[in-house]
Enzyme design. Structure first.
Site, PDB file in Angstrom:
ATOM      1  N   ASN A  73       0.224   0.904  -7.437  1.00  0.00           N
ATOM      2  CA  ASN A  73      -0.582  -0.260  -7.075  1.00  0.00           C
ATOM      3  C   ASN A  73       0.073  -1.492  -7.720  1.00  0.00           C
ATOM      4  OD1 ASN A  73      -2.548  -2.220  -6.821  1.00  0.00           O
ATOM      5  ND2 ASN A  73      -4.233  -0.951  -7.559  1.00  0.00           N
ATOM      6  N   ARG A 101      -0.742   1.014  -2.574  1.00  0.00           N
ATOM      7  CA  ARG A 101      -1.777   0.082  -2.147  1.00  0.00           C
ATOM      8  C   ARG A 101      -1.061  -1.102  -1.489  1.00  0.00           C
ATOM      9  NH1 ARG A 101      -5.054  -4.187  -5.783  1.00  0.00           N
ATOM     10  NH2 ARG A 101      -6.372  -4.955  -4.111  1.00  0.00           N
ATOM     11  N   HIS A 147     -10.255  -5.653  -0.826  1.00  0.00           N
ATOM     12  CA  HIS A 147     -10.832  -4.686  -1.773  1.00  0.00           C
ATOM     13  C   HIS A 147     -11.381  -3.457  -1.044  1.00  0.00           C
ATOM     14  CE1 HIS A 147     -11.820  -8.272  -4.676  1.00  0.00           C
ATOM     15  NE2 HIS A 147     -10.693  -7.693  -5.053  1.00  0.00           N
ATOM     16  N   ARG A 153     -10.841 -18.829  -8.105  1.00  0.00           N
ATOM     17  CA  ARG A 153     -10.970 -19.173  -6.673  1.00  0.00           C
ATOM     18  C   ARG A 153     -12.374 -19.669  -6.375  1.00  0.00           C
ATOM     19  NH1 ARG A 153      -8.985 -13.560  -4.508  1.00  0.00           N
ATOM     20  NH2 ARG A 153      -7.948 -13.187  -6.474  1.00  0.00           N
ATOM     21  N   GLU A 199      -9.319   2.632  -7.321  1.00  0.00           N
ATOM     22  CA  GLU A 199      -8.622   2.479  -6.044  1.00  0.00           C
ATOM     23  C   GLU A 199      -7.552   3.555  -5.870  1.00  0.00           C
ATOM     24  OE1 GLU A 199      -7.916  -1.655  -6.971  1.00  0.00           O
ATOM     25  OE2 GLU A 199      -8.939  -2.236  -5.133  1.00  0.00           O
TER      26      GLU A 199
END
Ligand code: AMP
Length: 401
Positions: free
Chosen positions: A7, A93, A182, A243, A385
């Site tokens: 990842n 990923r 995600h 953000r 993940e």
């Protein structure tokens, strides 16, 4: 089969090596992370059995990071493999798969070309993913590689949820639409939530809240994502570390004109200078904000914004789901911050939820934080993940054989 899951983030590589006899096996034989790639003081971690190794070394790029990972996995003293040939498959990923990929795929030249094309849509995320794929191709030649896309899980969004109300030609010309991100995290925690609740995922209406430095929520109905807060890029939706999330788009034009900014400068403001950092003026890390809250108004305000905006999304998704059985909180904030968790659900009692303060002290492990008699269940579930990437890699590689 030994499956290495990789990842690659902008300055990190997380990895896990799984030994799998079947698709749903999850025997992790080694794992770790390389952090601060290209930044001084790179931190390398490797965990295998009871060995826990932390080293500091200059790692200039992702290729050198992956070299270190392969070297340590095959190290004669502390490694878990005799030779690199014992890695049977590699799962990556990949953040953006565009409209083309709604499921994981075997990587080949054609797929990699599409991932490169999608880099335009995810300029911060796809390039490190591509570097990881290319480095593994060179370091472990001939080993099948699989791409698992963050966007893929949201491939089930209905058209009315992914089309933006701007001239339709921009969707046709530039594929401007909601993609969502995600995905592997939302899918993983939704599956775990069903297990924790003792229900079938196909019977549940869930909101999954991935709250880390990036934040996205998803509305999950019968196991499918039917809406999600991040959109064309990971900038839309909730307030994040740096953000902005949802704002009036006219603000962007107004600031650019007032301050004489170019797109590059404005992009930096929205992606790197806004959110928790922008409002608080202190830090992008909510730990610092919680510490500062007793004495600083803007820190308190930041925490209020985080909770208020989270509440609004939960309310909206409650409406689009037509009811709600469970809410899952995951990632850095979701797994750790009792304060933010509590403040999100304060005032949502009419949804049938009560938070248990004692249970809400849970950190980085699975647990209910709602009271036993709460109709709406609220759960903390650490995301994983990598654990979602391994089964897809196993499935695709064994199907091919
Ligand atoms: P992630 O992106 O999932 O690694 O999450 C990182 C973010 O989680 C950090 O920037 C913090 O804002 C937040 N975080 C991690 N630990 C805590 C904590 N104990 N309390 C509050 N926020 C935390």
């Amino acid at each position: 089969m030994n499956v290495l899951v990789v990842n690659c983030g902008s300055s990190t590589v997380k990895y896990q090596l799984f030994h799998m006899e079947e698709e749903n096996g999850d025997n992790v034989i080694a794992k770790g992370v390389v952090e601060r790639i290209g930044i001084s003081g790179t931190n390398l971690e490797y965990q295998a059995g009871d060995r826990n190794i932390v080293r500091e070394k200059e790692i200039p790029d992702h290729r050198v990071a992956l070299e270190w990972i392969v070297d340590i996995l095959t190290d004669p003293d502390i490694g878990v493999l005799e030779d690199v040939s014992q890695i049977d498959a590699i799962g990556h990923r990949v953040v953006h798969g565009g409209e083309r990929f709604t499921d994981s795929v075997m990587l080949n030249k054609e797929v990699l070309d599409v991932v490169r094309e999608c880099a335009e849509l995810a300029p911060l995320h796809n390039p490190p993913n591509i570097l990881g794929i290319e480095a593994c191709r060179d370091l472990v030649p001939g080993v099948p590689q699989v791409a698992v896309f963050d966007t893929a899980y949201h491939g089930t969004l209905p058209e009315y949820a992914y089309i933006y109300p701007i001239p339709y030609e921009y969707y046709q010309k530039y594929r401007i639409r909601r993609y969502g991100f995600h995905g592997t995290s939302h899918k993983y925690v939704a599956g775990r939530a069903a297990t924790m609740m003792g229900k079938t995922l196909g019977d549940l209406k869930l909101v999954t809240c991935h709250m880390g430095s990036g934040v996205s929520f998803a509305a999950i109905k019968n196991g499918n994502s039917i809406d999600t807060s991040m959109g064309f890029t990971p900038l839309e939706g909730l307030m994040m570390g740096t953000r902005c999330g949802d704002i009036d788009p006219a603000i962007i034009l107004y600031i650019m004109e007032k301050e004489g900014l170019r797109t590059h400068d404005m992009d930096r403001i929205l992606n790197k200078k806004s959110g928790v950092l922008g409002v608080s003026g202190i830090s992008s890390d909510t730990r610092d904000i919680e510490d500062a809250a007793p004495s600083k108004h803007r820190a308190r305000l930041t925490l209020e914004l985080i909770a208020y905006r989270a509440k609004k999304y939960i309310g909206a998704y409650h409406a689009v789901l037509g009811g709600l059985d469970g809410v899952v909180l995951t990632a850095g904030i979701g797994e750790n911050s009792s304060y933010i968790r509590k403040s999100i659900f304060d005032g949502l009692e009419h949804f049938g939820v009560t938070i248990d303060d004692e249970k809400n002290t849970v950190r980085r492990r699975e647990g209910f934080i709602s009271t036993d008699d709460s109709r709406l269940k609220v759960m903390v579930i650490p995301t994983n993940e990598e654990l979602m990437i391994a089964p897809d890699t196993y499935r695709l590689v064994t199907q091919r054989e």
